[in-house]
Design an enzyme around this catalytic site. Structure first.
Site, PDB file in Angstrom:
ATOM      1  N   VAL A 153       0.217  -7.590  -7.669  1.00 52.98           N
ATOM      2  CA  VAL A 153       0.959  -7.106  -8.824  1.00 52.98           C
ATOM      3  C   VAL A 153       1.476  -5.694  -8.602  1.00 52.98           C
ATOM      4  O   VAL A 153       2.601  -5.378  -8.964  1.00 52.98           O
ATOM      5  CB  VAL A 153       0.098  -7.195 -10.103  1.00 52.98           C
ATOM      6  CG1 VAL A 153       0.724  -6.405 -11.242  1.00 52.98           C
ATOM      7  CG2 VAL A 153      -0.046  -8.652 -10.506  1.00 52.98           C
ATOM      8  N   ALA A 154       0.674  -4.822  -8.008  1.00 57.78           N
ATOM      9  CA  ALA A 154       1.111  -3.441  -7.820  1.00 57.78           C
ATOM     10  C   ALA A 154       0.446  -2.856  -6.592  1.00 57.78           C
ATOM     11  O   ALA A 154      -0.657  -3.254  -6.216  1.00 57.78           O
ATOM     12  CB  ALA A 154       0.784  -2.602  -9.053  1.00 57.78           C
ATOM     13  N   GLU A 195      -0.110   1.094  -4.636  1.00 57.57           N
ATOM     14  CA  GLU A 195      -0.065   2.524  -4.907  1.00 57.57           C
ATOM     15  C   GLU A 195       0.610   3.345  -3.829  1.00 57.57           C
ATOM     16  O   GLU A 195       0.195   4.475  -3.544  1.00 57.57           O
ATOM     17  CB  GLU A 195      -1.495   3.045  -5.103  1.00 57.57           C
ATOM     18  CG  GLU A 195      -2.404   2.957  -3.877  1.00 57.57           C
ATOM     19  CD  GLU A 195      -3.175   1.662  -3.740  1.00 57.57           C
ATOM     20  OE1 GLU A 195      -4.144   1.625  -2.964  1.00 57.57           O
ATOM     21  OE2 GLU A 195      -2.812   0.677  -4.410  1.00 57.57           O
ATOM     22  N   ASN A 196       1.670   2.869  -3.199  1.00 54.79           N
ATOM     23  CA  ASN A 196       2.330   3.629  -2.140  1.00 54.79           C
ATOM     24  C   ASN A 196       2.719   5.015  -2.664  1.00 54.79           C
ATOM     25  O   ASN A 196       3.344   5.128  -3.720  1.00 54.79           O
ATOM     26  CB  ASN A 196       3.569   2.873  -1.664  1.00 54.79           C
ATOM     27  CG  ASN A 196       3.218   1.507  -1.119  1.00 54.79           C
ATOM     28  OD1 ASN A 196       2.322   1.356  -0.304  1.00 54.79           O
ATOM     29  ND2 ASN A 196       3.918   0.478  -1.599  1.00 54.79           N
ATOM     30  N   GLU A 218      -2.228   2.678 -10.846  1.00 51.81           N
ATOM     31  CA  GLU A 218      -1.560   3.160  -9.633  1.00 51.81           C
ATOM     32  C   GLU A 218      -1.365   4.669  -9.680  1.00 51.81           C
ATOM     33  O   GLU A 218      -1.435   5.344  -8.638  1.00 51.81           O
ATOM     34  CB  GLU A 218      -0.220   2.440  -9.443  1.00 51.81           C
ATOM     35  CG  GLU A 218      -0.288   0.919  -9.437  1.00 51.81           C
ATOM     36  CD  GLU A 218      -1.413   0.369  -8.576  1.00 51.81           C
ATOM     37  OE1 GLU A 218      -1.616   0.866  -7.459  1.00 51.81           O
ATOM     38  OE2 GLU A 218      -2.099  -0.561  -9.030  1.00 51.81           O
TER      39      GLU A 218
END
Length: 655
Positions: free
Chosen positions: A311-312, A314-315, A339
């Protein structure tokens, strides 16, 4: 991506020792900053023999052939004498064309002097099914602490990190798309690297694409050079390899705050802006008040097509998030705040090995809930936490109390893909341990001060549990005096190495105003005879999303339900649930499947057809069916398939 594999786990783990009296030394017994990093069995590289200062990528993206070609320049120095080879992580899908070396002839790194360029020999050997080892023979002239450059020319296409999408698989159905996903050990198929979270360095990149394609990367600075017809990026802070990310496609920007921007396909942009405008800056400000300055400069978000495998992600500077989450407002809020929390916990301070992933995810989950408490109140945070812990206990029942994957310090054997160990324990059991540490302080604000100091001390480094816990005891010497690390039944070592559920859970009574209606309605539906009048007085349309999904999850736990109950549930709620977001509908559909309620079974296929213009959510479902251990925090679609007979799934998909 390749299928998930069931991990082969070993139950042994070195016991953590914490000093418990004044006479014992307070220095770290495990490697600390500046010392040799710990062994990472998920990496084939000899990263402990080198310092990686910086690397640069020059890439050409070919959408027609779905290939990236280019070169990588690594700036290194050897830290050990007589080091004759450099070993990097790579992947079977990455084809090496040539490798060169430039050695500075000057005596100091500051004085560049002459450079001698040499073509190097190399070989690629099998390592695991998720990667290979690239062994490069180094020139004899390289001396310890001498800076040198390695240039690798290569081509990569369909590796685990790189996802090429035809135009019909995007949200807008008009232009091709590509994105990368490096967590945990996938980026070795993007570029050769020390693919371990123990190694951090800065990076830069030059990316060339066809005209009209927008390129974004997880970098602090970005620009487009019209002269070179290339996008240029620079990450000025050291990051591990898995946090290097790229996306390219038909993406449009919209500012939503003084340091935040939305990037999305044109058809999604207005919806994304309306959901998040002004909110991200509010959340960043709250997080800064708790944990110290946000150090990455920008916090932008790019919305990706439904094939994004989680889903996500954290870049740094550029959170990747799946577009389908836009219809689930409360989940969108929680996921974005989570994130954001990774900006401090995970990105700035990182777990040194994947065996201690909780150091990033458990702390980020705690930080996320501190932000939501400040921004939305304790009741909302407690509701979301009850929902997550309920899912944790469901997973515990599925796996069994003695499954070693439930440890915070998971010891896995060589060949096990760390991605297969992503599960609720790294998030929720880790969160409970961090909450326990906060409770030991007796004051949440004091623990906030500790976390600020922890970030300041360890930022841009990678740590192990020993670093966190010894710093904690040093920050609160009165707790060290009381020997809290060895409190019977709640020993720190037991928290880290014992299988099973958390040893303690936080007090969530402040959420009773939101959780009690859920419990009440659940009792009504599972009591005999059914009290129709009392049930009718509960209006689900006024509930928060987390209340509804908690109620549905409880019904799923009680399944199988009688046909009469299923019939009345469908009559009471099916129309309402069909109009709600995907997080709600997917849970109702699992109840339908689990209870073989054929009148509504066709809706499973309708749901997948409406949400899966590409195969991302289906991939989640099959992955969970093949490997029930992969029940990650961000894996949304697996509920239709886990605990479901295969023949019933086949029936609902084919009819």
């Amino acid at each position: 991506m390749s299928n998930f594999q069931r991990p082969t786990l070993c139950c042994c783990r070195k016991v953590l020792t914490i000093p418990n009296n004044k006479s014992e030394k307070s220095s770290n017994s495990m490697p600390a900053m500046g010392q040799s990093p710990p062994v990472d069995i998920a990496s084939a590289s000899n990263f402990h023999s080198f310092t990686l200062r910086h690397f640069h990528l020059s890439l050409q993206l070919n959408f027609r052939d779905k290939e990236m070609t280019g070169s990588q320049v690594l700036e290194l120095c050897s830290t050990k004498p007589d080091t004759q080879t450099l070993v990097l992580d790579t992947h079977q899908s990455l084809l090496i064309h040539s490798i060169d070396c430039k050695v500075h002839s000057a005596s100091t790194a500051a004085d560049v002097g002459d450079q001698v360029c040499t073509s190097l020999t190399y070989r690629v050997d099998p390592f695991t099914d998720y990667g290979s080892s690239l062994t490069i023979s180094l020139p004899a002239a390289i001396r310890p602490q001498q800076t040198f450059q390695i240039t690798i020319r290569y081509k990569t296409s369909d590796g685990p990190a790189i996802w090429w999408l035809d135009s019909e698989l995007t949200c807008g159905n008009s232009n091709p798309f590509v994105f990368t996903q490096g967590h945990s050990v996938c980026n070795r198929s993007f570029f050769p690297c020390f693919d371990t979270p123990a190694v951090k360095c800065t990076y830069s990149a030059t990316v060339r694409v066809p005209e009209g394609v927008q390129v974004l990367m997880s970098a602090t600075r970005s620009a487009y050079s019209a002269h070179e017809k290339a996008f240029q990026f620079h990450m000025e802070y050291p990051v591990p390899a898995y946090l290097v990310a790229l996306v390219a496609g038909d993406l449009r920007p919209a500012d939503i705050g003084p340091r935040s921007r939305i990037w999305a396909e044109p058809c999604l942009l207005n919806s994304a802006v309306s959901k998040l405008s002004g909110l991200v800056e509010r959340w960043l400000t709250v997080a800064e008040s708790l944990f110290g300055p946000y150090m990455w400069g920008r916090y932008d978000i790019v919305f990706l097509p439904p094939s994004f495998p989680i889903v996500a992600m954290e870049n740094p500077c550029l959170t990747f998030i799946i577009s389908s989450i836009l219809e689930s407002s409360e989940f969108l809020v929680i996921d974005v705040i989570h994130e954001i929390a990774h900006g401090w916990f995970g990105n700035a301070v990182t777990n040194a090995t994947w065996e201690e992933m909780w150091l990033s995810e458990g702390l980020a989950t705690y930080a996320q809930r501190r932000v939501t408490t400040e921004a939305y109140g304790a009741a909302f945070t407690c509701l979301e936490t009850v929902f997550r812990l309920d899912a944790l206990h469901r997973q515990m029942r599925l796996l069994g109390d003695n499954n070693p994957v439930s440890k915070l310090q998971v010891k896995f054997e060589p060949g096990v893909n760390p991605s297969s160990l992503m599960n609720l324990f790294t998030y929720e059991k880790g969160y409970c341990f961090v909450s326990y540490l906060s409770q030991l302080c007796g004051d949440t604000k004091r623990f906030d001060s500790f976390l600020r100091a922890y970030i300041e001390k360890f930022k841009f480094t990678s740590v192990v549990a020993q670093d966190l816990l010894e710093f904690f005891l040093g920050f609160f010497p009165e707790l060290k005096e009381r020997c809290v690390a060895n409190r019977e039944g709640l020993e720190f070592e037991r928290w880290l190495n014992a299988c099973g559920p958390p040893l303690a859970e936080p007090d969530l009574s402040q959420g009773c105003s939101l959780t009690e209606p859920v419990e009440s309605l659940f009792r009504l539906w599972t009591s005999e005879p059914l009290d129709s009048a009392a049930i009718a007085r509960q209006d689900l349309s006024t509930w928060r999303t987390f209340q509804t999904v908690l109620f549905l999850d409880k019904l799923l736990d009680r399944s199988p339900l009688s046909h009469e109950v299923m019939t009345r549930l469908s009559r009471s709620y099916s129309t309402l649930l069909d109009s709600m977001n995907a997080e709600v509908r997917i849970r109702w559909l699992q109840i339908v499947v689990r209870n073989s309620y054929y009148p509504d079974l066709y809706k499973v296929r309708r749901f997948l057809e409406s949400h899966v213009s590409t195969w991302g959510p289906w991939y989640h479902g099959v992955g969970a069916l093949v490997n029930p251990l992969y029940l990650g925090y961000t894996c949304r679609w697996f509920w239709v398939f886990v605990c479901t007979p295969k023949d019933l799934v086949s029936c609902c998909l084919c009819n």
